[in-house]
Scaffold this motif. Structure first.
Motif, PDB file in Angstrom:
ATOM      1  N   ALA A  64       0.825  -1.212   0.000  1.00  0.00           N
ATOM      2  CA  ALA A  64       0.000   0.000   0.000  1.00  0.00           C
ATOM      3  C   ALA A  64       0.859   1.261   0.000  1.00  0.00           C
ATOM      4  N   SER A  65       1.908   1.282   0.797  1.00  0.00           N
ATOM      5  CA  SER A  65       2.747   2.488   0.863  1.00  0.00           C
ATOM      6  C   SER A  65       3.552   2.674  -0.415  1.00  0.00           C
ATOM      7  N   ASP A  66       4.025   1.582  -1.021  1.00  0.00           N
ATOM      8  CA  ASP A  66       4.803   1.702  -2.258  1.00  0.00           C
ATOM      9  C   ASP A  66       3.946   2.234  -3.406  1.00  0.00           C
ATOM     10  N   ILE A  67       2.692   1.806  -3.467  1.00  0.00           N
ATOM     11  CA  ILE A  67       1.813   2.296  -4.530  1.00  0.00           C
ATOM     12  C   ILE A  67       1.342   3.717  -4.225  1.00  0.00           C
ATOM     13  N   ALA A  68       1.068   3.989  -2.947  1.00  0.00           N
ATOM     14  CA  ALA A  68       0.549   5.310  -2.583  1.00  0.00           C
ATOM     15  C   ALA A  68       1.557   6.421  -2.829  1.00  0.00           C
ATOM     16  N   LYS A  69       2.837   6.115  -2.758  1.00  0.00           N
ATOM     17  CA  LYS A  69       3.842   7.166  -2.950  1.00  0.00           C
ATOM     18  C   LYS A  69       4.054   7.506  -4.427  1.00  0.00           C
ATOM     19  N   LYS A  97      -6.266  16.055  -5.342  1.00  0.00           N
ATOM     20  CA  LYS A  97      -6.923  16.075  -4.034  1.00  0.00           C
ATOM     21  C   LYS A  97      -8.263  15.354  -4.168  1.00  0.00           C
ATOM     22  N   PRO A  98      -8.288  14.023  -3.870  1.00  0.00           N
ATOM     23  CA  PRO A  98      -9.496  13.224  -4.124  1.00  0.00           C
ATOM     24  C   PRO A  98     -10.717  13.664  -3.318  1.00  0.00           C
ATOM     25  N   ASN A  99     -10.531  14.083  -2.073  1.00  0.00           N
ATOM     26  CA  ASN A  99     -11.656  14.533  -1.262  1.00  0.00           C
ATOM     27  C   ASN A  99     -11.152  15.510  -0.205  1.00  0.00           C
ATOM     28  N   ASP A 100     -12.077  15.980   0.641  1.00  0.00           N
ATOM     29  CA  ASP A 100     -11.734  17.049   1.580  1.00  0.00           C
ATOM     30  C   ASP A 100     -10.908  16.570   2.768  1.00  0.00           C
ATOM     31  N   TRP A 101     -10.989  15.304   3.111  1.00  0.00           N
ATOM     32  CA  TRP A 101     -10.363  14.851   4.355  1.00  0.00           C
ATOM     33  C   TRP A 101      -9.223  13.848   4.140  1.00  0.00           C
ATOM     34  N   GLN A 102      -8.821  13.628   2.908  1.00  0.00           N
ATOM     35  CA  GLN A 102      -7.709  12.734   2.627  1.00  0.00           C
ATOM     36  C   GLN A 102      -6.749  13.371   1.631  1.00  0.00           C
ATOM     37  N   THR A 103      -5.468  13.147   1.861  1.00  0.00           N
ATOM     38  CA  THR A 103      -4.486  13.513   0.848  1.00  0.00           C
ATOM     39  C   THR A 103      -4.457  12.415  -0.215  1.00  0.00           C
ATOM     40  N   ARG A 104      -3.730  12.699  -1.273  1.00  0.00           N
ATOM     41  CA  ARG A 104      -3.629  11.694  -2.338  1.00  0.00           C
ATOM     42  C   ARG A 104      -3.024  10.396  -1.821  1.00  0.00           C
ATOM     43  N   ILE A 105      -2.005  10.487  -0.967  1.00  0.00           N
ATOM     44  CA  ILE A 105      -1.359   9.285  -0.441  1.00  0.00           C
ATOM     45  C   ILE A 105      -2.300   8.519   0.470  1.00  0.00           C
ATOM     46  N   GLN A 106      -3.006   9.215   1.347  1.00  0.00           N
ATOM     47  CA  GLN A 106      -3.957   8.550   2.242  1.00  0.00           C
ATOM     48  C   GLN A 106      -5.086   7.881   1.463  1.00  0.00           C
ATOM     49  N   PHE A 107      -5.559   8.564   0.437  1.00  0.00           N
ATOM     50  CA  PHE A 107      -6.624   8.003  -0.390  1.00  0.00           C
ATOM     51  C   PHE A 107      -6.165   6.721  -1.071  1.00  0.00           C
ATOM     52  N   MET A 108      -4.949   6.745  -1.647  1.00  0.00           N
ATOM     53  CA  MET A 108      -4.469   5.564  -2.359  1.00  0.00           C
ATOM     54  C   MET A 108      -4.135   4.427  -1.406  1.00  0.00           C
ATOM     55  N   ARG A 127     -20.276  14.203  -8.136  1.00  0.00           N
ATOM     56  CA  ARG A 127     -20.227  15.020  -9.341  1.00  0.00           C
ATOM     57  C   ARG A 127     -20.719  16.435  -9.053  1.00  0.00           C
ATOM     58  N   ASP A 128     -20.294  17.369  -9.907  1.00  0.00           N
ATOM     59  CA  ASP A 128     -20.831  18.728  -9.831  1.00  0.00           C
ATOM     60  C   ASP A 128     -21.989  18.870 -10.810  1.00  0.00           C
ATOM     61  N   GLY A 129     -22.456  20.090 -11.008  1.00  0.00           N
ATOM     62  CA  GLY A 129     -23.598  20.313 -11.882  1.00  0.00           C
ATOM     63  C   GLY A 129     -23.332  19.951 -13.322  1.00  0.00           C
ATOM     64  N   ARG A 130     -22.064  19.919 -13.729  1.00  0.00           N
ATOM     65  CA  ARG A 130     -21.722  19.555 -15.106  1.00  0.00           C
ATOM     66  C   ARG A 130     -21.639  18.049 -15.303  1.00  0.00           C
ATOM     67  N   GLY A 131     -21.727  17.294 -14.203  1.00  0.00           N
ATOM     68  CA  GLY A 131     -21.556  15.848 -14.281  1.00  0.00           C
ATOM     69  C   GLY A 131     -20.112  15.422 -14.182  1.00  0.00           C
ATOM     70  N   VAL A 132     -19.212  16.369 -13.889  1.00  0.00           N
ATOM     71  CA  VAL A 132     -17.789  16.070 -13.749  1.00  0.00           C
ATOM     72  C   VAL A 132     -17.508  15.567 -12.342  1.00  0.00           C
ATOM     73  N   VAL A 133     -16.694  14.525 -12.223  1.00  0.00           N
ATOM     74  CA  VAL A 133     -16.348  13.968 -10.922  1.00  0.00           C
ATOM     75  C   VAL A 133     -15.397  14.917 -10.207  1.00  0.00           C
ATOM     76  N   VAL A 134     -15.810  15.377  -9.023  1.00  0.00           N
ATOM     77  CA  VAL A 134     -14.996  16.335  -8.268  1.00  0.00           C
ATOM     78  C   VAL A 134     -14.511  15.754  -6.941  1.00  0.00           C
ATOM     79  N   LYS A 135     -15.098  14.657  -6.482  1.00  0.00           N
ATOM     80  CA  LYS A 135     -14.687  14.027  -5.236  1.00  0.00           C
ATOM     81  C   LYS A 135     -14.741  12.510  -5.405  1.00  0.00           C
ATOM     82  N   LEU A 136     -13.825  11.818  -4.717  1.00  0.00           N
ATOM     83  CA  LEU A 136     -13.794  10.364  -4.712  1.00  0.00           C
ATOM     84  C   LEU A 136     -13.685   9.884  -3.264  1.00  0.00           C
TER      85      LEU A 136
END
Length: 456
Positions: A64-69, A97-108, A127-136
């Protein structure tokens, strides 16, 4: 009402037409019973206990750490089919920045750990109003159930999860979920964790460690029996046992015991040396490593390979363990974010596969005719320099076409020289011209002979 771009009332309307997929190999029963009848024999593979096994813990956290980095890059394909890094307002922010409470490394890390521990990773899109993914959001696998409709359409039932923004139980279509899974032995929608195969070895390793702990708590002395030459009453035997355990066991081990009436102490339990405790513990750790495809030396089990080549060791680890996980993540992100054919995601593996400094400099030195100076400097995290955007080649190197043209010219010159008459009267210039003509004729004949040899 809409949740993450999906109509909840519509979801409830189709709920009756859905059925959960077969959960064989995913439920708690498969974790508790390592083989049929194991539960009745008190041989259990407890999920939480397996996670605390040192080898299993080391394998999961290492992967997990090797992939997350690894940095997630957005890449684009140009007209020549070459992929290069780019940026895009629709995709770059959520990758950074996948979401508000995780960094990219924590998310991965959450992504990979969920897949390794439960065989499945469920990522909810916002998604936002355009249908674009803004959070994971990586969901708790215990709160997600795959569903299949009568027509074969895939849905997911999500139970309430405040951290991920799911306030109530809801059914969402597959397009709203990124489902990364592997080892789908029982159903295409149900992945299987390596714990399914390595859990029993992990439990055996824990049992060895627990037994060893008790052994050393008893002063590294095995258990045994007190024997008497004649028969004794049960009450007397009980009294002697309690007296022995109180005064000569545990922290009191090593004290001097005085035995009378012919009593004799005999050890019953095998010592650690007799049971080959270290060898057994090493075997369980290596078995766990094999289920994760991690080379044992990566977690301190076994001997390091004799050859001193860091890159070769990392390439082995990458190809047999990490590559399939990394490429699966890339494909899931491409499809989940709908990047299209000319855009995609790529995890930067340069740091993972980095060579030792000496080898790296040798490779860069030998790549002069392939990479520009600036490209080579970027491999060392150095800025470009003036004139560095050019590929340099030594002057004595010539193209095949230039060599062929030169040879053709020599042949033509020699043939024309041999056809022209030469005045051989007493003149030094004429003698020199004759020598040059003969030399050109010799070269022409040699070239013709060489070409005939190639044709033959």
């Amino acid at each position: 009402m809409r949740l993450f771009g999906f109509n909840i009332s519509r979801a409830k309307a189709v709920e009756k037409a859905l059925s959960p997929v077969a959960q064989s190999g995913r439920g708690w029963w498969s974790i508790l019973e390592s083989y049929p009848g194991a539960w009745q024999q008190n041989v259990e593979v407890k999920f939480d206990s397996v996670l605390s096994n040192h080898a299993d813990f080391a394998c999961r956290t290492l992967i997990a750490s090797d992939i997350a980095k690894l940095r997630i890059k957005l890449v684009a394909k140009d007209s020549d089919g070459i992929w290069s890094e780019t940026s895009n307002s629709a995709y770059s922010p959520v990758l950074r920045k996948p979401n508000d409470w995780q960094t990219r490394i924590q998310f991965m890390e959450s992504w990979v750990l969920s897949k390794l521990q439960r065989g499945n990773t469920y990522v909810l899109k916002q998604r936002d109003g355009r249908g674009v993914v803004v959070k994971l959001y990586v969901l708790n696998p215990d709160l997600v159930t795959p569903l299949v409709s009568e027509t074969g359409a895939v849905f997911y039932q999500l139970n309430a999860d405040a951290l991920s923004g799911v306030e109530q139980s809801v059914i969402v279509p597959a397009r709203e979920i990124i489902h990364d899974r592997f080892n789908c032995f029982f159903h295409p929608l149900v992945g299987l964790s390596p714990i399914f195969a390595g859990g029993l070895a992990a439990m055996q390793g824990l049992a060895i460690q627990n037994d060893s702990t008790l052994f050393f708590q008893n002063g590294a002395q095995p258990g045994g029996v007190l024997t008497a030459p004649g028969s004794i009453e049960d009450d007397t035997a009980k009294r002697l046992k309690e007296y022995w355990d109180t005064n000569f066991a545990g922290k009191n081990s090593g004290k001097v015991a005085v035995l009378g009436d012919g009593l004799k102490y005999e050890a019953m339990k095998a010592k650690a040396v007799d049971a080959q405790l270290i060898e057994q513990l090493k075997w369980t750790a290596q078995t766990v490593c094999s289920t994760y495809h991690v080379p044992p030396y990566k977690i301190g089990v076994g001997e390091l390979p004799s050859y001193d080549n860091i890159q070769a060791l990392n390439v082995e680890y990458y190809s047999q363990c990490l590559q399939v996980l990394i490429e699966s993540i890339e494909l899931c992100l491409d499809e989940g974010l709908a990047t299209g054919e000319n855009l995609g995601t790529e995890l930067d593996t340069d740091n993972l596969l980095r060579m030792d400094s000496v080898t790296q400099m040798e490779v860069l030195e030998k790549s002069k005719s392939v990479m520009t100076l600036d490209e080579r400097r970027r491999k060392l995290d150095l800025k470009g320099v003036s004139g560095g955007n050019t590929i340099y080649l030594q002057q004595q190197d010539h193209s095949i076409e230039a060599i062929a043209a030169r040879d053709a010219q020599l042949i033509a010159q020699s043939q024309s020289a041999s056809a022209a008459p030469v005045d051989t009267r007493n003149n030094s210039d004429d003698a020199e011209a004759l020598a040059q003509s003969e030399q050109r004729a010799f070269v022409a004949e040699a070239m013709l002979a060489f070409q005939k040899g190639l044709a033959a």
